[in-house]
Design a protein around this motif. Structure first.
Motif, PDB file in Angstrom:
ATOM      1  N   UNK B  44       0.854  -1.201   0.000  1.00 13.17           N
ATOM      2  CA  UNK B  44       0.000   0.000   0.000  1.00 13.17           C
ATOM      3  C   UNK B  44       0.883   1.242   0.000  1.00 13.17           C
ATOM      4  N   UNK B  45       0.641   2.088  -0.981  1.00 13.80           N
ATOM      5  CA  UNK B  45       1.508   3.262  -1.117  1.00 13.80           C
ATOM      6  C   UNK B  45       0.696   4.514  -1.444  1.00 13.80           C
ATOM      7  N   UNK B  46       1.156   5.641  -0.897  1.00 11.58           N
ATOM      8  CA  UNK B  46       0.494   6.928  -1.158  1.00 11.58           C
ATOM      9  C   UNK B  46       1.486   7.883  -1.798  1.00 11.58           C
ATOM     10  N   UNK B  47       1.019   8.638  -2.789  1.00 12.43           N
ATOM     11  CA  UNK B  47       1.874   9.630  -3.445  1.00 12.43           C
ATOM     12  C   UNK B  47       1.093  10.935  -3.593  1.00 12.43           C
ATOM     13  N   UNK B  48       1.271  11.867  -2.617  1.00 13.62           N
ATOM     14  CA  UNK B  48       0.585  13.158  -2.753  1.00 13.62           C
ATOM     15  C   UNK B  48       1.183  13.958  -3.906  1.00 13.62           C
ATOM     16  N   UNK B  49       0.431  14.958  -4.376  1.00 17.24           N
ATOM     17  CA  UNK B  49       0.965  15.851  -5.407  1.00 17.24           C
ATOM     18  C   UNK B  49       2.250  16.480  -4.892  1.00 17.24           C
ATOM     19  N   UNK B  50       3.150  16.804  -5.832  1.00 16.22           N
ATOM     20  CA  UNK B  50       4.446  17.371  -5.456  1.00 16.22           C
ATOM     21  C   UNK B  50       4.281  18.837  -5.030  1.00 16.22           C
ATOM     22  N   UNK B  51       5.236  19.316  -4.233  1.00 16.86           N
ATOM     23  CA  UNK B  51       5.166  20.690  -3.723  1.00 16.86           C
ATOM     24  C   UNK B  51       6.421  21.471  -4.095  1.00 16.86           C
ATOM     25  N   UNK B  52       6.286  22.810  -4.250  1.00 19.52           N
ATOM     26  CA  UNK B  52       7.475  23.620  -4.503  1.00 19.52           C
ATOM     27  C   UNK B  52       8.382  23.611  -3.274  1.00 19.52           C
ATOM     28  N   UNK B  53       9.683  23.632  -3.531  1.00 16.21           N
ATOM     29  CA  UNK B  53      10.655  23.511  -2.443  1.00 16.21           C
ATOM     30  C   UNK B  53      10.559  24.672  -1.451  1.00 16.21           C
ATOM     31  N   UNK B  54      10.359  25.887  -1.949  1.00 16.71           N
ATOM     32  CA  UNK B  54      10.179  27.023  -1.056  1.00 16.71           C
ATOM     33  C   UNK B  54       9.001  27.860  -1.536  1.00 16.71           C
ATOM     34  N   UNK B  55       8.627  28.827  -0.741  1.00 14.93           N
ATOM     35  CA  UNK B  55       7.424  29.587  -1.055  1.00 14.93           C
ATOM     36  C   UNK B  55       7.662  30.702  -2.052  1.00 14.93           C
ATOM     37  N   UNK B  56       8.922  31.082  -2.268  1.00 14.75           N
ATOM     38  CA  UNK B  56       9.208  32.199  -3.154  1.00 14.75           C
ATOM     39  C   UNK B  56       9.156  31.848  -4.625  1.00 14.75           C
ATOM     40  N   UNK B  57       8.157  31.134  -5.014  1.00 13.97           N
ATOM     41  CA  UNK B  57       8.097  30.692  -6.401  1.00 13.97           C
ATOM     42  C   UNK B  57       6.873  31.229  -7.123  1.00 13.97           C
ATOM     43  N   UNK B  58       6.313  32.291  -6.580  1.00 17.51           N
ATOM     44  CA  UNK B  58       5.135  32.883  -7.203  1.00 17.51           C
ATOM     45  C   UNK B  58       5.445  33.421  -8.595  1.00 17.51           C
ATOM     46  N   UNK B  59       6.759  33.491  -8.915  1.00 15.57           N
ATOM     47  CA  UNK B  59       7.195  33.943 -10.226  1.00 15.57           C
ATOM     48  C   UNK B  59       6.599  33.095 -11.347  1.00 15.57           C
ATOM     49  N   UNK B  60       6.391  31.833 -11.036  1.00 14.47           N
ATOM     50  CA  UNK B  60       5.869  30.927 -12.056  1.00 14.47           C
ATOM     51  C   UNK B  60       4.421  30.586 -11.732  1.00 14.47           C
ATOM     52  N   UNK B  61       3.513  31.284 -12.394  1.00 11.27           N
ATOM     53  CA  UNK B  61       2.113  31.141 -12.011  1.00 11.27           C
ATOM     54  C   UNK B  61       1.552  29.730 -12.241  1.00 11.27           C
ATOM     55  N   UNK B  62       1.931  29.097 -13.340  1.00  9.51           N
ATOM     56  CA  UNK B  62       1.319  27.805 -13.618  1.00  9.51           C
ATOM     57  C   UNK B  62       2.217  26.668 -13.162  1.00  9.51           C
ATOM     58  N   UNK B  63       2.016  26.282 -11.930  1.00  7.56           N
ATOM     59  CA  UNK B  63       2.860  25.219 -11.391  1.00  7.56           C
ATOM     60  C   UNK B  63       2.132  23.891 -11.292  1.00  7.56           C
ATOM     61  N   UNK B  64       0.914  23.904 -11.764  1.00 10.01           N
ATOM     62  CA  UNK B  64       0.075  22.718 -11.665  1.00 10.01           C
ATOM     63  C   UNK B  64       0.771  21.491 -12.248  1.00 10.01           C
ATOM     64  N   UNK B  65       1.375  21.691 -13.434  1.00  9.32           N
ATOM     65  CA  UNK B  65       1.986  20.556 -14.122  1.00  9.32           C
ATOM     66  C   UNK B  65       3.130  19.941 -13.317  1.00  9.32           C
ATOM     67  N   UNK B  66       3.869  20.793 -12.592  1.00 13.25           N
ATOM     68  CA  UNK B  66       4.977  20.261 -11.794  1.00 13.25           C
ATOM     69  C   UNK B  66       4.459  19.476 -10.585  1.00 13.25           C
ATOM     70  N   UNK B  67       3.340  19.955 -10.033  1.00 18.89           N
ATOM     71  CA  UNK B  67       2.737  19.284  -8.884  1.00 18.89           C
ATOM     72  C   UNK B  67       2.022  18.002  -9.301  1.00 18.89           C
TER      73      UNK B  67
END
Lengths: 170, 447
Positions: B44-67
């Motif tokens: 049994x394994x769980x894999x949540x969506x990925x998260x940005x390493x730090x919060x200062x990444x608002x520069x890139x608005x569309x991060x959905x694909x990375x998550x």
């Protein structure tokens, strides 16, 4: 109103033009025919032998017929021997023409085996043409396997048309 | 412009084939379960969506694909059938988000979910999101620790590949099995009614046309190092064998002899190429030494010999011959040249492919008038038909780890590609094309 009027005129002009073209085409053919028949008459009168219309690459190609095969077979049947004899006779009218025999398969079976099968089919026809007096050096074969099928449906009446060797000259 | 497209095309492709990552592992504890041998109890394994390493990444608005790239990992592990995946990201994402915020993993929360393991991923974007670095961690709930961590960096265009890499890492760690998530598949598609050669990821994504000769191009194969793709293409009405170097984009002829040049297969060490050449209209097997360029004829029958496939030890070839009537499979010892017949069941057995473990051969067999995928065991010659449908199934190819067979089938109406798990029998559709997909060929493991 004015626009549709000029449109109409345009159509009429186009129709006249088309009719004219058709007519001139028809005339040309007629002239050719009459020339051929008179030529034939002269030949027959002069030599007292039978003669055919002028033989061209196109006229020979138009007279060549496909040779058909049974499923997964590349041997010639009695009826395909007849077709090959007809083809050989037509090809011999233009000595020196290069002949291409292409082999095809129906879509059943698999890409690689059908390519090999098509090569064997083309080769069977090549050998039969050689036996009928077409010089071996003039004949090349190519296999298309199940590609370039002439008939696209999935039934035997279609499959049997695709299991063929096609002959053309250049 | 054209050159630019070409350069771009190959650069993208190369990166995906020839590891452009920096990877690092740390905190590795050796956990080895070997599920395959233990039985079929799933992990049994769980894999949540990925998260940005730090919060200062608002520069890139569309991060959905990375998550959302986490979905690639979930799918990869799901496909193996060793795992039960927890799909509910609404539950998983908040757990990971708070762990990430607090920089502390609350293993008790994950334990409450009932999972054995979970995978987290964080990403760092650079270069306006053109480059991304993922840090993946495989956590053991029981050990309350990270048992595998890796960092992969790559072009933003290779997001899926970065996730595929770690799914193979996790699979190896948890089951001992080498995964196929980064492998590729060649196949034939159709354009304007003509077959063309394509390549795609093992899961059907990132499909790309490779042939561009304009004419019919078909029957592709891989070089042993996955670097060159060979296929038959027509030029001046002759089916020739062409090689396309995926690293340089250079195309060069392998064989243009008059007649059929087809069905090339390379020995595992890459030194020998066996192929079908129809000299004087008679298809036979030939063997080319890729170093010296010398060639020798292997079969001398009046009839068809084609479709060679190498044994993993490189000493034998299985191939198709109609020397006794219809097409059957035969095995040749390369050194002695001795040939023995392999198949006796059925009237039409073609397209043999030797399994990576060496002890069986998959092929296409006509059963009750319809092609099916069959496997013959070399130890007892027992034949098993793997597909049982009214529709056609043909052209099998093994995954390099031997767990799957990809094949084409018309079960959806026209020909598409399907992946069969050989041990469980599960079949999954891989392609969804407009004009059909045919003749798949799985790559070898990437180096």
């Amino acid at each position: 109103m004015k626009k549709s009027m000029s449109k109409k005129i345009g159509f009429i002009l186009l129709a006249i033009g088309l009719a004219f073209t058709l007519q001139s085409c028809g005339k040309k053919t007629e002239t050719n025919k009459s020339m051929e028949s008179s030529q034939q008459a002269t030949d027959n009168a002069g030599k007292g032998v039978e003669s055919a219309p002028a033989v061209t690459v196109d006229s020979v190609n138009a007279s060549l017929v496909d040779v058909y095969f049974d499923f997964d077979r590349y041997n010639l049947t009695a009826s395909s021997e007849n077709r090959i004899a007809r083809n050989a006779q037509a090809i011999r009218q233009l000595p020196g023409a290069s002949v291409i025999v292409s082999g095809y398969c129906d879509e059943r079976g698999t890409t690689e085996y059908n390519l090999a099968l098509g090569a064997k089919r083309a080769n069977s026809v090549k050998n039969a043409l050689i036996a009928q007096g077409v010089p071996a050096a003039n004949i090349r074969t190519v296999s298309y396997g199940e590609e370039n099928a002439v008939c696209q449906e999935q039934n035997e009446s279609c499959y049997k048309l695709n299991r063929r060797a096609h002959i053309s000259i250049r | 412009m054209k050159t630019m497209i070409k350069t771009f095309f190959f650069r993208t492709f190369i990166v995906s084939l020839f590891l452009f990552f920096s990877s690092s592992a740390y905190g590795v504890t050796d956990v080895y379960l070997n599920v395959a041998r233990k039985g079929m109890e799933k992990i049994k394994i769980a894999i949540p969506d990925f998260l940005p390493e730090n919060d200062g990444v608002a520069l890139f608005p569309d991060q959905k694909m990375f998550a959302k790239n986490a979905q690639v990992l979930r799918n990869d592990l799901y496909v193996t059938e060793y795992f039960t995946i927890l799909w509910n990201t609404k539950v998983l994402n908040p757990l990971f988000a708070s762990d990430h915020r607090e920089k502390l993993t609350h293993y008790e929360n994950w334990k409450d979910l009932g999972v054995d393991y979970f995978i987290t991923g964080t990403y760092l974007l650079e270069n306006s999101g053109k480059s991304v670095t993922y840090t993946f961690k495989l956590h053991s709930v029981k050990a309350k620790n990270v048992i595998l961590a890796k960092r992969y960096r790559g072009s933003g265009k290779l997001l899926r590949l970065l996730a595929h890499k770690f799914s193979d890492d996790a699979l190896l760690q948890l089951t001992g099995e080498r995964g196929i998530a980064t492998t590729k598949i060649l196949y034939e598609g159709k354009e304007g009614g003509k077959k063309q050669v394509f390549v795609m990821d093992y899961d059907g994504y990132n499909s790309m046309k490779l042939s561009r000769e304009g004419n019919i191009s078909l029957s592709p194969s891989w070089s042993s190092d996955n670097r060159t793709v060979y296929y038959t293409t027509y030029r001046n009405d002759n089916p020739n064998l062409l090689g396309l170097d995926l690293l340089t984009g250079k195309r060069s002829w392998f064989s243009t002899k008059e007649g059929l040049n087809n069905a090339l297969s390379f020995s595992p060490n890459g030194l020998l190429g066996a192929y079908c050449y129809a000299k004087d209209g008679n298809p036979d097997l030939y063997l080319r030494n890729m170093v010296s360029g010398s060639e020798r004829r292997l079969t001398f029958q009046e009839g068809i010999d084609t479709s060679p496939s190498w044994s993993p030890d490189g000493r034998r070839l299985v191939f198709v011959s109609d020397r006794h009537g219809g097409p059957q499979l035969f095995i040749m010892d390369i050194e002695t040249g001795s040939v023995s017949r392999l198949t006796y069941e059925g009237s039409y057995n073609v397209e043999p492919v030797w399994s990576p473990d060496g002890d069986k051969i998959a092929y296409t067999s006509l059963v009750d008038g319809v092609n099916q995928i069959a496997v013959i065991s070399l130890s007892d010659r027992r034949v098993t038909t793997l597909t049982d449908r009214e529709r056609i199934s043909q052209s099998p190819s093994w995954s390099p780890n031997g767990r799957y067979i990809i094949f084409s089938s018309t079960r959806s109406g026209h020909s598409e590609l399907y992946r069969l798990n050989v041990s469980t029998g599960t079949v999954s559709r891989v392609t969804y094309t407009k004009n059909g997909a045919f003749n798949p060929v799985w790559s070898f493991f990437s180096q």
